[in-house]
Design a protein around this motif. Structure first.
Motif, PDB file in Angstrom:
ATOM      1  N   GLY A   1       0.819  -1.215   0.000  1.00 43.75           N
ATOM      2  CA  GLY A   1       0.000   0.000   0.000  1.00 43.75           C
ATOM      3  C   GLY A   1       0.849   1.259   0.000  1.00 43.75           C
ATOM      4  O   GLY A   1       2.080   1.202   0.107  1.00 43.75           O
ATOM      5  N   GLY A   2       0.147   2.386  -0.080  1.00 43.29           N
ATOM      6  CA  GLY A   2       0.792   3.690  -0.223  1.00 43.29           C
ATOM      7  C   GLY A   2       1.860   3.974   0.823  1.00 43.29           C
ATOM      8  O   GLY A   2       2.946   4.481   0.492  1.00 43.29           O
ATOM      9  N   ASN A   3       1.588   3.646   2.102  1.00 46.32           N
ATOM     10  CA  ASN A   3       2.533   4.031   3.160  1.00 46.32           C
ATOM     11  C   ASN A   3       3.842   3.249   3.096  1.00 46.32           C
ATOM     12  O   ASN A   3       4.798   3.595   3.769  1.00 46.32           O
ATOM     13  CB  ASN A   3       1.881   3.891   4.546  1.00 46.32           C
TER      14      ASN A   3
ATOM     15  N   ARG B   1     -10.039  13.005   4.175  1.00 46.08           N
ATOM     16  CA  ARG B   1      -8.613  13.378   4.235  1.00 46.08           C
ATOM     17  C   ARG B   1      -8.278  14.595   3.371  1.00 46.08           C
ATOM     18  O   ARG B   1      -7.143  15.044   3.320  1.00 46.08           O
ATOM     19  CB  ARG B   1      -7.748  12.182   3.790  1.00 46.08           C
TER      20      ARG B   1
ATOM     21  N   LYS C   1      -4.538  -1.435  -7.476  1.00 41.42           N
ATOM     22  CA  LYS C   1      -3.476  -2.450  -7.342  1.00 41.42           C
ATOM     23  C   LYS C   1      -3.937  -3.693  -6.579  1.00 41.42           C
ATOM     24  O   LYS C   1      -3.368  -4.765  -6.743  1.00 41.42           O
ATOM     25  CB  LYS C   1      -2.206  -1.862  -6.736  1.00 41.42           C
TER      26      LYS C   1
ATOM     27  N   LEU D   1      -0.627  -5.524   2.220  1.00 43.89           N
ATOM     28  CA  LEU D   1      -0.066  -4.735   3.324  1.00 43.89           C
ATOM     29  C   LEU D   1      -0.530  -3.290   3.217  1.00 43.89           C
ATOM     30  O   LEU D   1      -0.352  -2.644   2.181  1.00 43.89           O
ATOM     31  CB  LEU D   1       1.462  -4.816   3.300  1.00 43.89           C
TER      32      LEU D   1
ATOM     33  N   ALA E   1      -2.009   0.308   5.995  1.00 44.13           N
ATOM     34  CA  ALA E   1      -1.609   1.060   7.194  1.00 44.13           C
ATOM     35  C   ALA E   1      -2.202   0.495   8.479  1.00 44.13           C
ATOM     36  O   ALA E   1      -1.837   0.944   9.571  1.00 44.13           O
ATOM     37  CB  ALA E   1      -2.015   2.519   7.029  1.00 44.13           C
TER      38      ALA E   1
ATOM     39  N   ASN F   1      -5.239  -4.734  11.157  1.00 45.81           N
ATOM     40  CA  ASN F   1      -6.402  -5.594  10.917  1.00 45.81           C
ATOM     41  C   ASN F   1      -7.509  -4.814  10.219  1.00 45.81           C
ATOM     42  O   ASN F   1      -7.542  -3.587  10.257  1.00 45.81           O
ATOM     43  CB  ASN F   1      -6.979  -6.077  12.257  1.00 45.81           C
TER      44      ASN F   1
ATOM     45  N   TYR G   1     -11.462  -3.955  10.422  1.00 47.30           N
ATOM     46  CA  TYR G   1     -12.407  -3.818  11.537  1.00 47.30           C
ATOM     47  C   TYR G   1     -13.830  -3.730  11.035  1.00 47.30           C
ATOM     48  O   TYR G   1     -14.058  -3.275   9.905  1.00 47.30           O
ATOM     49  CB  TYR G   1     -12.123  -2.520  12.317  1.00 47.30           C
TER      50      TYR G   1
ATOM     51  N   PHE H   1     -15.403   0.365  12.024  1.00 50.43           N
ATOM     52  CA  PHE H   1     -14.068   0.987  12.049  1.00 50.43           C
ATOM     53  C   PHE H   1     -14.136   2.426  12.565  1.00 50.43           C
ATOM     54  O   PHE H   1     -14.980   3.204  12.132  1.00 50.43           O
ATOM     55  CB  PHE H   1     -13.481   0.952  10.629  1.00 50.43           C
TER      56      PHE H   1
ATOM     57  N   GLN I   1     -19.597  -1.953   5.719  1.00 50.46           N
ATOM     58  CA  GLN I   1     -18.559  -1.850   6.748  1.00 50.46           C
ATOM     59  C   GLN I   1     -17.204  -1.384   6.200  1.00 50.46           C
ATOM     60  O   GLN I   1     -16.338  -0.986   6.975  1.00 50.46           O
ATOM     61  CB  GLN I   1     -18.377  -3.207   7.438  1.00 50.46           C
ATOM     62  N   PHE I   2     -17.015  -1.448   4.889  1.00 55.57           N
ATOM     63  CA  PHE I   2     -15.681  -1.155   4.350  1.00 55.57           C
ATOM     64  C   PHE I   2     -15.742   0.022   3.375  1.00 55.57           C
ATOM     65  O   PHE I   2     -16.525   0.011   2.427  1.00 55.57           O
ATOM     66  CB  PHE I   2     -15.122  -2.408   3.651  1.00 55.57           C
ATOM     67  N   ALA I   3     -14.867   1.008   3.637  1.00 60.86           N
ATOM     68  CA  ALA I   3     -14.919   2.228   2.830  1.00 60.86           C
ATOM     69  C   ALA I   3     -14.567   1.948   1.372  1.00 60.86           C
ATOM     70  O   ALA I   3     -13.593   1.242   1.080  1.00 60.86           O
ATOM     71  CB  ALA I   3     -13.959   3.251   3.427  1.00 60.86           C
TER      72      ALA I   3
ATOM     73  N   GLY J   1     -13.057   2.499  -2.195  1.00 56.35           N
ATOM     74  CA  GLY J   1     -11.819   3.151  -2.636  1.00 56.35           C
ATOM     75  C   GLY J   1     -10.671   2.974  -1.647  1.00 56.35           C
ATOM     76  O   GLY J   1      -9.550   3.365  -1.927  1.00 56.35           O
ATOM     77  N   SER J   2     -10.921   2.390  -0.457  1.00 55.02           N
ATOM     78  CA  SER J   2      -9.796   2.116   0.450  1.00 55.02           C
ATOM     79  C   SER J   2      -9.847   0.652   0.908  1.00 55.02           C
ATOM     80  O   SER J   2      -9.175  -0.205   0.333  1.00 55.02           O
ATOM     81  CB  SER J   2      -9.768   3.101   1.620  1.00 55.02           C
TER      82      SER J   2
ATOM     83  N   LYS K   1      -9.753  -4.051  -1.154  1.00 54.65           N
ATOM     84  CA  LYS K   1      -8.875  -5.082  -0.564  1.00 54.65           C
ATOM     85  C   LYS K   1      -9.709  -6.307  -0.188  1.00 54.65           C
ATOM     86  O   LYS K   1      -9.308  -7.443  -0.424  1.00 54.65           O
ATOM     87  CB  LYS K   1      -8.148  -4.538   0.678  1.00 54.65           C
TER      88      LYS K   1
HETATM   89  N1  LIG Z   1     -13.367  -1.382   7.974  1.00 60.54           N
HETATM   90  C1  LIG Z   1     -12.105  -0.933   7.947  1.00 60.54           C
HETATM   91  N2  LIG Z   1     -11.138  -1.567   8.641  1.00 60.54           N
HETATM   92  C2  LIG Z   1      -9.873  -1.119   8.635  1.00 60.54           C
HETATM   93  N3  LIG Z   1      -9.458  -0.035   7.916  1.00 60.54           N
HETATM   94  C3  LIG Z   1     -10.376   0.619   7.189  1.00 60.54           C
HETATM   95  C4  LIG Z   1     -11.731   0.213   7.159  1.00 60.54           C
HETATM   96  N4  LIG Z   1     -12.420   1.048   6.335  1.00 60.54           N
HETATM   97  C5  LIG Z   1     -11.538   1.938   5.882  1.00 60.54           C
HETATM   98  N5  LIG Z   1     -10.307   1.704   6.387  1.00 60.54           N
HETATM   99  C6  LIG Z   1      -9.138   2.528   6.037  1.00 60.54           C
HETATM  100  O1  LIG Z   1      -8.609   1.989   4.842  1.00 60.54           O
HETATM  101  C7  LIG Z   1      -7.199   2.248   4.843  1.00 60.54           C
HETATM  102  C8  LIG Z   1      -6.533   1.384   3.761  1.00 60.54           C
HETATM  103  O2  LIG Z   1      -6.855   1.911   2.507  1.00 60.54           O
HETATM  104  P1  LIG Z   1      -5.825   2.779   1.651  1.00 60.54           P
HETATM  105  O3  LIG Z   1      -5.144   3.778   2.538  1.00 60.54           O
HETATM  106  O4  LIG Z   1      -6.545   3.283   0.464  1.00 60.54           O
HETATM  107  O5  LIG Z   1      -4.854   1.612   1.235  1.00 60.54           O
HETATM  108  P2  LIG Z   1      -3.365   1.485   0.675  1.00 60.54           P
HETATM  109  O6  LIG Z   1      -2.558   1.018   1.848  1.00 60.54           O
HETATM  110  O7  LIG Z   1      -3.477   0.432  -0.377  1.00 60.54           O
HETATM  111  O8  LIG Z   1      -2.933   2.827   0.133  1.00 60.54           O
HETATM  112  C9  LIG Z   1      -6.818   1.928   6.247  1.00 60.54           C
HETATM  113  O9  LIG Z   1      -5.580   2.498   6.609  1.00 60.54           O
HETATM  114  C10 LIG Z   1      -7.979   2.543   7.035  1.00 60.54           C
HETATM  115  O10 LIG Z   1      -7.707   3.888   7.367  1.00 60.54           O
END
Ligand SMILES: Nc1ncnc2c1ncn2[C@@H]1O[C@H](COP(=O)(O)OP(=O)(O)O)[C@@H](O)[C@H]1O
Ligand SMILES: NC(=O)OP(=O)(O)O
Length: 314
Positions: free
Chosen positions: A11-13, A158, A214, A233, A235, A238, A240, A243, A267-269, A271-272, A276
């Motif tokens: 991932g980005g970080n 953000r 990716k 991998l 940031a 786990n 959640y 979240f 439950q999952f955003a 685009g982030s 995954k």
């Molecule tokens: N349900 C969730 N559980 C954990 N993290 C989540 C959840 N929903 C959104 N996120 C956020 O998604 C981020 C990962 O996405 P992103 O930063 O786009 O990924 P990448 O590491 O590929 O750049 C996590 O760091 C967290 O802030």
């Protein structure tokens, strides 16, 4: 023990946190590679992929800034290839250094990778992939007025970012050569930034203006090389549910059916975390005896000692 073939999607970080200078990214990549070499020491075969959102967006801005007859701006597909080159170079160089420090004699190679997409994918009408730097709303509106073709959206609280189309990968043109390198024990870096998006036109592959996710490209890569595991991998240690809320619950071992229910529950955003999860589901559905893991780079040591992070099985 047979070597496990592991696709690790970075991932980005793993490459860029706040400082976008070459020196800062090189430093971050080196730290990342130090963690990844632990897999090699354990006898695993690494097949690495990585994101390029910040880098491809920054390169695009640089293109626009020097757009003249003598130095014309390159289109997004070519800029995607440039980002694979820059990140692959940093990563190869870091691997060379870290492998030597560890006394390991292994080859590493970056493959400029073309990912095949459908030119009629609906994603071309609906840009969703955030790239480049974050802006304030006023800055984003100003950018939009300078370049009316560019779209900007608010990115998960953000800030504002440019978004571009992100079609789903159908195939990976270089999968056979990546497979040969994997069989030859070469550490590969491929499908960077999801791969350069190309569409089939008869016998030709034509670059298209998009950035592939990716996580989806890494799943396709894992499928095509017959990987034993897909590790994404990011940031967080786990995934959640709920979240960032007071009642958030860490997911450790989770099945596809459970994840599908959580997806229905939003439950999952988008685009982030959602791509995954979708990539992990697709992978274990395709390879029911394998598992996908979503965790952080910092958690790799725990992951190697015993399974850690969010483990997704069929
Ligand atoms: N349900 C969730 N559980 C954990 N993290 C989540 C959840 N929903 C959104 N996120 C956020 O998604 C981020 C990962 O996405 P992103 O930063 O786009 O990924 P990448 O590491 O590929 O750049 C996590 O760091 C967290 O802030
Ligand atoms: N191409 C891509 O998915 O990049 P990021 O992971 O950096 O967003």
């Amino acid at each position: 023990m047979t070597k496990r073939k592991i696709v690790v999607a970075l991932g980005g970080n793993a490459i860029l946190s706040t400082d976008a200078s070459a020196s800062a990214q090189i430093k971050a990549v080196k730290e990342t590679v130090k963690q990844l070499v632990a897999f090699v020491k354990q006898g695993d075969q690494l097949i690495i992929s990585h994101g390029n959102g910040p880098q491809v967006g920054n390169l695009l801005i640089q293109q626009a800034a020097s757009d003249s007859e003598k130095t014309p701006a390159m289109p997004l597909d070519t800029v995607g290839a440039m980002s694979q080159g820059e990140i692959g170079y940093w990563m190869q160089n870091a691997f060379n250094e870290v492998l030597a420090e560890e006394g390991l004699a292994l080859d590493v190679a970056t493959i400029v990778t073309q990912t095949i997409v459908d030119a009629k994918d609906e994603a071309f009408q609906n840009p969703t992939k955030p790239i480049g730097p974050f802006y304030s709303e006023a800055e984003a509106k100003k950018q939009q007025s300078i370049n009316p073709e560019a779209h900007f959206v608010e990115d998960a609280g953000r800030g504002w970012r440019r978004v571009v189309p992100s079609p789903r990968p159908i195939g990976i043109q270089e999968a056979p050569v990546i497979q040969k390198l994997v069989e030859g024990n070469v550490i590969t870096i491929s499908a960077g930034g999801g791969g350069v998006p190309v569409a089939k036109e008869g016998n030709k592959l034509r670059g298209v203006e998009a950035v592939i996710d990716k996580d989806f490209a890494s799943e396709k890569l894992a499928e095509l090389v017959g990987a034993d595991m897909l590790i994404i991998l990011t940031a967080v240690d786990n995934v959640y549910v709920n979240f960032n809320k007071p009642d958030q619950k860490k997911l450790t071992n989770v099945s596809v059916a459970e994840l599908e229910d959580y997806i229905k529950d939003d439950q999952f955003a988008k685009g982030s975390m959602l791509p995954k999860i979708q990539a992990a589901i697709e992978y274990v559905n395709n390879r029911p005896d394998s598992k996908a893991i979503i965790t952080s780079l910092d958690n790799v040591k725990n992951l190697l000692a015993h399974d850690a992070g969010t483990i997704i099985t069929k």
